[in-house]
Design an enzyme around this catalytic site. Sequence first.
Site, mmCIF file in Angstrom:
data_model
loop_
_atom_site.group_PDB
_atom_site.id
_atom_site.type_symbol
_atom_site.label_atom_id
_atom_site.label_comp_id
_atom_site.label_asym_id
_atom_site.label_seq_id
_atom_site.Cartn_x
_atom_site.Cartn_y
_atom_site.Cartn_z
ATOM 1 N N LYS A 101 0.855 -1.186 0.000
ATOM 2 C CA LYS A 101 0.000 0.000 0.000
ATOM 3 C C LYS A 101 0.884 1.227 0.000
ATOM 4 O O LYS A 101 1.876 1.296 0.735
ATOM 5 C CB LYS A 101 -0.912 0.028 1.229
ATOM 6 C CG LYS A 101 -2.073 -0.924 1.144
ATOM 7 C CD LYS A 101 -3.016 -0.737 2.318
ATOM 8 C CE LYS A 101 -4.197 -1.679 2.211
ATOM 9 N NZ LYS A 101 -5.083 -1.552 3.396
ATOM 10 N N GLU A 102 0.494 2.192 -0.851
ATOM 11 C CA GLU A 102 1.191 3.474 -0.926
ATOM 12 C C GLU A 102 0.191 4.578 -0.637
ATOM 13 O O GLU A 102 -0.944 4.537 -1.106
ATOM 14 C CB GLU A 102 1.756 3.711 -2.329
ATOM 15 C CG GLU A 102 2.945 2.893 -2.677
ATOM 16 C CD GLU A 102 3.483 3.215 -4.058
ATOM 17 O OE1 GLU A 102 3.007 4.163 -4.712
ATOM 18 O OE2 GLU A 102 4.395 2.499 -4.493
ATOM 19 N N LYS A 143 4.730 15.048 -6.865
ATOM 20 C CA LYS A 143 3.873 14.077 -6.174
ATOM 21 C C LYS A 143 4.784 13.120 -5.426
ATOM 22 O O LYS A 143 5.793 12.662 -5.959
ATOM 23 C CB LYS A 143 3.029 13.292 -7.181
ATOM 24 C CG LYS A 143 2.169 12.212 -6.556
ATOM 25 C CD LYS A 143 1.420 11.435 -7.634
ATOM 26 C CE LYS A 143 0.575 10.338 -7.046
ATOM 27 N NZ LYS A 143 -0.110 9.585 -8.112
#
Length: 158
Positions: free
Chosen positions: A72-73, A85
């Site tokens: 998960k990021e 970003k």
Amino acid sequence: MFGSVEHELEMGVPAKETWDLFSTVRLGRFLEKEMPNLFQKVELVEGDGGLGSIFLKTIVPGKLGTGIVSCKEKVTKMDNENRIKENELIEGAYLELGFTIFKIRFEVKEKGEESSIIKTTLEYELKQEASANASLVSMAIQEAANVAQLAKLHLNQK
């Protein structure tokens, strides 16, 4: 052990076009389609793709070591004005291999009116007892370079 590595690539399209791919959920769909050898699936599980959003990436078995199948990021920085970003790994993948911090930053810079540069930076912290895994950073920046190259080909096909 702290460190960072960078990669830059001229894209051949205006900065707005490069940013439109790297700053949105389009990047997840792009990764699924163009890098099926690494990503089986990329899902937005929380948010709208912007700041605070969380993506779940399902990794092809065996790509990052035994038992690593997902990560998960979280989008921790989204600066549309400066086209930066930053995502931080919050679960799985490199965190299971001794890294305590693993961030990827995309920065899109103008290079004239008709071109741009994508600069990818990986920042990491690795536990001393896992220092043998430091070589994974080289693999990760190479994969990031592959993403940039595939994005360049994709964006220039229009």
